[in-house]
Write an enzyme that holds these catalytic residues in place. Sequence first.
Site, PDB file in Angstrom:
ATOM      1  N   GLY A  10      48.595  54.117  12.869  1.00 39.57           N
ATOM      2  CA  GLY A  10      47.493  54.698  13.632  1.00 39.57           C
ATOM      3  C   GLY A  10      46.620  55.586  12.771  1.00 39.57           C
ATOM      4  N   THR A  35      47.832  50.074  19.343  1.00 45.35           N
ATOM      5  CA  THR A  35      46.475  50.614  19.172  1.00 45.35           C
ATOM      6  C   THR A  35      46.144  50.841  17.698  1.00 45.35           C
ATOM      7  OG1 THR A  35      47.325  52.863  19.440  1.00 45.35           O
ATOM      8  CG2 THR A  35      46.471  51.772  21.418  1.00 45.35           C
ATOM      9  N   LYS A  96      55.820  54.853  28.532  1.00 47.89           N
ATOM     10  CA  LYS A  96      57.061  54.475  27.843  1.00 47.89           C
ATOM     11  C   LYS A  96      57.117  55.074  26.434  1.00 47.89           C
ATOM     12  CE  LYS A  96      58.755  50.209  28.562  1.00 47.89           C
ATOM     13  NZ  LYS A  96      58.724  48.720  28.736  1.00 47.89           N
ATOM     14  N   TYR A 150      49.079  59.855  30.484  1.00 46.51           N
ATOM     15  CA  TYR A 150      49.139  60.460  29.145  1.00 46.51           C
ATOM     16  C   TYR A 150      49.639  61.905  29.243  1.00 46.51           C
ATOM     17  CZ  TYR A 150      47.375  61.802  24.467  1.00 46.51           C
ATOM     18  OH  TYR A 150      47.242  62.241  23.177  1.00 46.51           O
TER      19      TYR A 150
END
Length: 318
Positions: A10, A35, A96, A150
Amino acid sequence: MKILITGAAGFLGSHLCDFLLAEGHEVVGIDNFLTGDPQNIAHLAGNPNFSFIRHDVSNFIFVAGKIDAVMHFASPASPNKNSPYGYPNLPIQTMKAGALGTHNALGVAKANDAIFLLASTSEIYGDPEEHPQKESYYGHVDPTGPRSMYDEAKRFAEALTMSYHRFHGINTKIVRIFNTYGPRMRLDDGRVIPNFIQQALRQEPLTIYGEGLQTRSFCFVEDLIRGIHKLLLSDTHDPVNIGNPTEMTMIELAEKINSMTKNPAGITHIRNMRLGNDPERRKPDITRAKEILNWQPEFTLERGLSNTIPYFKEKMGL
Ligand code: NAD
Ligand code: UDP
């Protein structure tokens, strides 16, 4: 040290890999590319101190050999529902990664008697009623709101981290990261700085959501990583805010980016895509980081943007 970094492909995870390798550590990266982007760590292929495991941290994590520190960064991080990479479009994966992923990463730390560092977020403060936000503030979060997948995952992750510290005696750290920007953010990330830079480079008006009087405080990635490294080596187990306290409105941010890119197209106000879901103000109180870590940001917004705009230019093929 041998350090395990989840979310290594990331934006922040890849910068962390670079920093820790440069400090002489051995790094094991884990990512499932939900992502992230393999390009972010492509330059590390062949580095004898770096190894990579493609894996979803929501499942049991196995790493061979002794690990000295675990840094848990795996999680979607953009609030934008128009980006396929935004957490509103990945709600179950986000919960998760924050819940099961944190549990599995803590399990690795426990099995290895390793230091554990959790990448938490300013979003645990929600739409804050206290300003600036100190670590002692409990937050103002809607547990079923559009950002809840989130915010609540990260709040659970903090509580689980403290449980492992208090019950199992694990040497844990919690960093509450405030808005951070820099090279390697996705072009289609949807957060404000990638959006504005690309619009400016295309000489289009910058899209301000609503009136643009909402504020944020932006930290350049190099400052953040330096602060997180200091926290990793510190004695504290309490959460620490790391961010840049220079607060500005989205209009001020847009004007700065337009002036730096010489964009004549100005700004346009569009309906606030996040109505009822967009914190009005956000600014870290960094007293604790200053006192405990002797850390404060060094990059002005202008200097940080000068280091970021060329990355976007190149990625856009300009
Ligand atoms: P990012 O999306 O660029 O990085 C997250 C990485 O985690 C990606 O590479 C993704 O593929 C990986 N990932 C997600 N779920 C996974 C899973 N189940 N298993 C393995 N890998 C998984 O986002 P980022 O901006 O680098 O954020 C990194 C961390 O920092 C996140 O935990 C985020 O919540 C936190 N954070 C970031 C900011 C910021 O301003 N960038 C602010 C606050 C907190
Ligand atoms: N924003 C904006 N235009 C955009 C993208 C975002 O005006 O094209 C605003 C958004 O409404 C928010 C701020 O910029 O008030 C910061 O948004 P971002 O997605 O970067 O992250 P957040 O701080 O909301 O998590």
